[in-house]
Design an enzyme around this catalytic site. Structure first.
Site, PDB file in Angstrom:
ATOM      1  CE  LYS A 162      12.000   0.675  -7.393  1.00 25.63           C
ATOM      2  NZ  LYS A 162      12.100   1.611  -6.273  1.00 25.63           N
ATOM      3  CE  LYS A 198       9.325  -1.867  -5.741  1.00 23.37           C
ATOM      4  NZ  LYS A 198       9.800  -0.636  -5.231  1.00 23.37           N
TER       5      LYS A 198
HETATM    6  C1  PBG Z   1      10.949   3.964  -3.893  1.00 22.19           C
HETATM    7  C2  PBG Z   1      10.093   2.789  -3.983  1.00 22.19           C
HETATM    8  C3  PBG Z   1       9.005   2.520  -4.848  1.00 22.19           C
HETATM    9  C4  PBG Z   1       8.436   1.329  -4.403  1.00 22.19           C
HETATM   10  C5  PBG Z   1       9.206   0.888  -3.336  1.00 22.19           C
HETATM   11  N1  PBG Z   1      10.236   1.775  -3.112  1.00 22.19           N
HETATM   12  C6  PBG Z   1       8.388   3.310  -5.925  1.00 22.19           C
HETATM   13  C7  PBG Z   1       9.114   3.711  -7.106  1.00 22.19           C
HETATM   14  O1  PBG Z   1      10.223   3.274  -7.388  1.00 22.19           O
HETATM   15  O2  PBG Z   1       8.528   4.550  -7.803  1.00 22.19           O
HETATM   16  C8  PBG Z   1       7.206   0.678  -4.973  1.00 22.19           C
HETATM   17  C9  PBG Z   1       6.493  -0.262  -4.054  1.00 22.19           C
HETATM   18  C10 PBG Z   1       5.097  -0.595  -4.456  1.00 22.19           C
HETATM   19  O3  PBG Z   1       4.625  -0.283  -5.551  1.00 22.19           O
HETATM   20  O4  PBG Z   1       4.431  -1.226  -3.622  1.00 22.19           O
HETATM   21  N2  PBG Z   1      11.843   4.179  -4.896  1.00 22.19           N
END
Ligand code: PBG
Length: 323
Positions: free
Chosen positions: A195, A248
């Site tokens: 991520k 992601k």
């Molecule tokens: C929580 C999380 C996030 C997303 C999914 N889980 C945001 C972040 O890390 O700030 C982003 C999903 C999206 O942008 O559609 N940590």
């Protein structure tokens, strides 16, 4: 063999032929739809930066999950937005908190719909970080315990898969151990393994009300410049017991999706995130692109790169494009 014996256009001549030589398949079963759950009743609060996406109260969520399931979408990913936030994000592991109640209600009405819960602190903490703050820093090891409690609370509520998205080191092992101890030995973990610290999460932070109140997420999410590091992250998470892994965002990381799916034998999912969704809508609203065709092409590229399934806000629309 070259021209004129070889003519690439032969197999492109009719819709029937084109269909027969299509290499990449998508269908409603390829998609997982994210939902945002808020307290209250009969609430549907549109997210201004994500056309068609809304925060839903549990009753409305149950209805919408039914619509998606009937369209052929096999799974949903739930994000909870609590009534109150605090420093420890305590509603996140509360067994009568927003997400626990939502999961139970959805499973009661739609037992065959796979319910996945996002396990993270950022929607629940008043500072908006994905972990607990100690001396101005996100404290890794103190956060693990809370993530584990959260995962167990989701499991007790009836979640089918838990999906940690916090990027703390060791969270998969901590969650696995806690689930096993609570006798959820068969509950799979979908790890947000690679991520990245991405600007593409912008609209999500409005939807989930989870923007960090100070600083940024660079000390726990990955640098967008790093692909080899992503492979280490994935290997570690699999080693700790991740059953499925995620990359992601998706579009700027197609190389990472390809590398992960070539190298590892677990299911590889990609998250087509909020900014990737919203920018298509924004350009389409201006008449600059054909939004549906662009989105369909994006989803194909994610699949072609090697993602087995795609978490996407386009899920419902895509059922029409790839039925
Ligand atoms: C929580 C999380 C996030 C997303 C999914 N889980 C945001 C972040 O890390 O700030 C982003 C999903 C999206 O942008 O559609 N940590």
């Amino acid at each position: 063999m070259t021209f004129p014996v070889t003519r690439m256009r032969r197999l492109r001549a009719t819709p029937g032929l084109r269909k027969l030589v299509r290499e990449t398949d998508l269908s409603p079963a390829s998609f997982i739809e994210p939902f945002f759950v808020v307290p209250g009743e009969n609430r549907r609060e549109p997210v201004s930066s994500m056309p068609g996406v809304a925060q839903l109260s549990i009753d409305r969520l149950v209805e919408e999950c039914g619509v998606s399931f009937r369209m052929g979408i096999p799974a949903v990913l739930l994000f909870g937005i609590p009534a109150t936030k605090d420093a420890l994000g305590s509603e996140s592991y509360d067994e009568s908190g927003i997400i626990a109640r939502a999961v139970t209600a959805v499973k009661e009405s739609h037992p065959d719909l796979v319910v996945i819960t996002d396990v993270c602190m950022c929607e629940y903490t008043d500072h908006g970080h994905c972990g607990i703050i100690k001396e101005g820093r996100v404290d890794n090891d103190a956060t693990l315990e809370l993530l584990a409690r959260q995962a167990v609370a989701h499991a007790r509520a009836g979640a089918d898969i838990v999906a940690p998205s916090d990027m703390m080191d060791g969270r998969v092992a901590a969650i696995r151990a806690a689930l096993d101890e609570a006798h959820f030995t068969d509950l799979p973990i979908l790890s947000y393994a690679a991520k990245f610290a991405s600007a593409f999460y912008g609209p999500f932070r409005e939807a989930a009300e989870s923007a960090p109140q100070f600083g940024d997420r660079l000390s726990y999410q990955m640098d967008p410049a790093n692909a080899r590091e992503a492979l280490r992250e994935v290997a570690l998470d699999i080693g700790e017991g991740a059953d499925l892994v995620m990359v992601k965002p998706a579009l700027s990381y197609l190389d990472v999706i390809r590398a992960v799916s070539d190298r590892f034998d677990v299911p590889v999912w990609a998250y087509n995130v909020s900014g990737e969704f919203s920018m298509v809508h924004a350009a389409a609203e201006r008449g600059w692109i054909d939004g549906d065709r662009v989105a369909a092409e994006m989803l194909l590229s994610i699949r072609r790169a090697g993602a087995d399934r795609i978490i996407t806000y386009f899920a419902r629309a895509a059922c029409g494009w790839f039925s």
